[in-house]
Design a protein around this motif. Structure first.
Motif, short mmCIF file in Angstrom:
data_model
loop_
_atom_site.label_atom_id
_atom_site.label_comp_id
_atom_site.label_asym_id
_atom_site.label_seq_id
_atom_site.Cartn_x
_atom_site.Cartn_y
_atom_site.Cartn_z
N GLY A 1 -5.56 7.69 -5.96
CA GLY A 1 -4.12 7.85 -5.79
C GLY A 1 -3.68 9.30 -5.84
O GLY A 1 -2.85 9.74 -5.03
N LEU A 2 -4.24 10.06 -6.77
CA LEU A 2 -3.88 11.47 -6.88
C LEU A 2 -4.30 12.24 -5.64
O LEU A 2 -3.57 13.12 -5.16
N CYS A 3 -5.48 11.94 -5.11
CA CYS A 3 -5.95 12.64 -3.92
C CYS A 3 -5.09 12.33 -2.70
O CYS A 3 -4.74 13.23 -1.91
N VAL A 4 -4.71 11.06 -2.54
CA VAL A 4 -3.83 10.70 -1.43
C VAL A 4 -2.50 11.43 -1.56
O VAL A 4 -1.99 12.02 -0.59
N ARG A 5 -1.92 11.41 -2.75
CA ARG A 5 -0.63 12.09 -2.96
C ARG A 5 -0.77 13.59 -2.69
O ARG A 5 0.10 14.21 -2.07
N ALA A 6 -1.87 14.17 -3.17
CA ALA A 6 -2.08 15.61 -2.99
C ALA A 6 -2.18 15.98 -1.51
O ALA A 6 -1.63 17.00 -1.07
#
Length: 394
Positions: A85-90
């Protein structure tokens, strides 16, 4: 909420110091040249700042897509869906057009495959249901073109509000755990998880009038070393520096490293990353620059300005610190801070230099000094860094 009006703050010490900040806001380039220890290579204009960000972001996203992502589309699946999730958001905060790229679509499918019957978004058996769901919400909101994820987001919102510690757990507002969020429904609440929950609720469109955010503010206020403004615990006045600590629940805890975690009066010591998480939460809960909690937090932030360490933590959690530092100051719309020595810092430009200097040859970031909280994981730390850079744009 315009924190470049900080001169209206009530204390003489803050008003005197922030007068220099206000001047620097208007004369930002001049401030860099005249006010001491700004980074020597700091960009001198919005164009230079954004160009440096663009170059670092391109390398970072290339690392995630070509080296960080697993064949099934996940990033570091040992974290459940959190790092995914963090990578997608980033990626999407910096490159919205990537939403339909193969890498992002595969990662989003991993998130969707982990939507549970209760509405939470986490791997089966997870002990980090609030954390995973909150981060997954951020990814789905960023990718929610044409309302394609509305159903999943609505259910996730209900799940987060259900597991918040409140009357449903038999608590009253007098309980130190009230209003907070932990890793899961059976894990005592802490400020880090509570701030992730607040971020998710804000991403979902909830404002300061939302009941869950109002309840969360009670918990956040009890996590601040400031007596008389929501922190009614026995040692609220002991530390008194306006910073925040990890949790007031279950007897209280801080994550400060080195020396005693409690001061001589029994108070829990403040530290950097959690103070920015608390400060950001105050803003999202609707507090203004005249509120004593915001004033006190700003005092701590300016007195402990650093981009070389996570104050109170050394190198532990350094990139989580950079992420919360940038997100909080971006939310406050403040571009200049004055440190304890009276030096003005154009924080976003200095952070750009700090992060570009630390970027590895393969485009990733990693905390080589401390792997606490998974900061030896390149996917997680690269996501933190890319998110931090997204808040540095001018």
């Amino acid at each position: 909420m315009q924190f470049d009006r900080l001169l209206s703050f009530g204390t003489k010490r803050v008003s005197t110091r922030v007068a220099g900040v206000l001047l620097a806001v208007g004369l930002v380039v001049l401030a860099i040249g005249q006010d001491g220890p700004a980074k020597a290579n700091a960009p001198q204009s919005p164009g230079q700042t954004n160009a440096a960000i663009d170059e670092a972001v391109s390398l970072g996203i290339s690392f995630l897509k070509n080296r960080g992502q697993s064949a099934d589309g996940s990033f570091s699946p040992e974290s459940g869906v959190a790092v995914t999730g963090l990578c997608v958001r980033a990626i999407l905060e910096n490159r919205p057009t990537e939403v339909d790229s193969p890498a992002v679509k595969k990662a989003l499918q991993v998130i969707l495959d982990n939507v549970q019957p209760d509405g939470g978004i986490y791997v089966k058996g997870s002990r980090h249901r609030n954390y995973e769901t909150s981060v997954a919400v951020g990814a789905l909101v960023a990718a929610n073109r044409d309302d394609r994820f509305d159903s999943q987001l609505k259910r996730a919102e209900a799940f987060l509000k259900e597991i918040q510690w409140d009357e449903g757990e038999g608590l009253t507002p007098a309980d130190p755990a009230y209003g907070g969020a932990g890793y899961g429904s059976h894990s005592r609440p802490d400020l880090s998880n509570t701030s992730f929950m607040i971020d998710a609720l804000r991403d979902l469109g909830n404002d300061a009038n939302d009941e869950a955010i109002k309840k969360a503010l009670i918990f956040v206020s009890r996590s601040q070393n400031l007596a008389g403004h929501g922190n009614d615990l026995p040692h609220a006045a002991s530390e008194g520096d306006g910073g925040f600590y990890y949790t007031p629940a279950a007897g209280g805890e801080t994550k400060v490293v080195g020396g005693d975690t409690r001061d001589g009066g029994g108070g829990l010591r403040s530290y950097g990353s959690i103070t920015y998480a608390g400060f950001k939460s105050l803003i999202h809960a609707g507090l203004t620059e005249s509120d004593p909690r915001v004033i006190a937090a700003m005092n701590f932030i300016q007195d402990h300005y650093s981009l070389t360490e996570n104050p109170g933590m050394g190198q532990a959690g350094l990139y989580y610190y950079y992420h919360t530092f940038a997100k909080a100051l971006g939310a406050a719309k403040l571009r200049v801070l004055t440190d304890a020595d009276g030096n003005n810092h154009v924080w976003n430009r200095e952070l750009v230099v700090t992060l570009t200097d630390a970027q590895q040859d393969d485009g990733s970031w990693v905390n080589r000094s401390s792997d606490r909280w998974m900061e030896g994981n390149r996917n997680l730390v690269t996501a933190y860094s890319l998110l931090a850079l997204s808040y540095c744009r001018e």
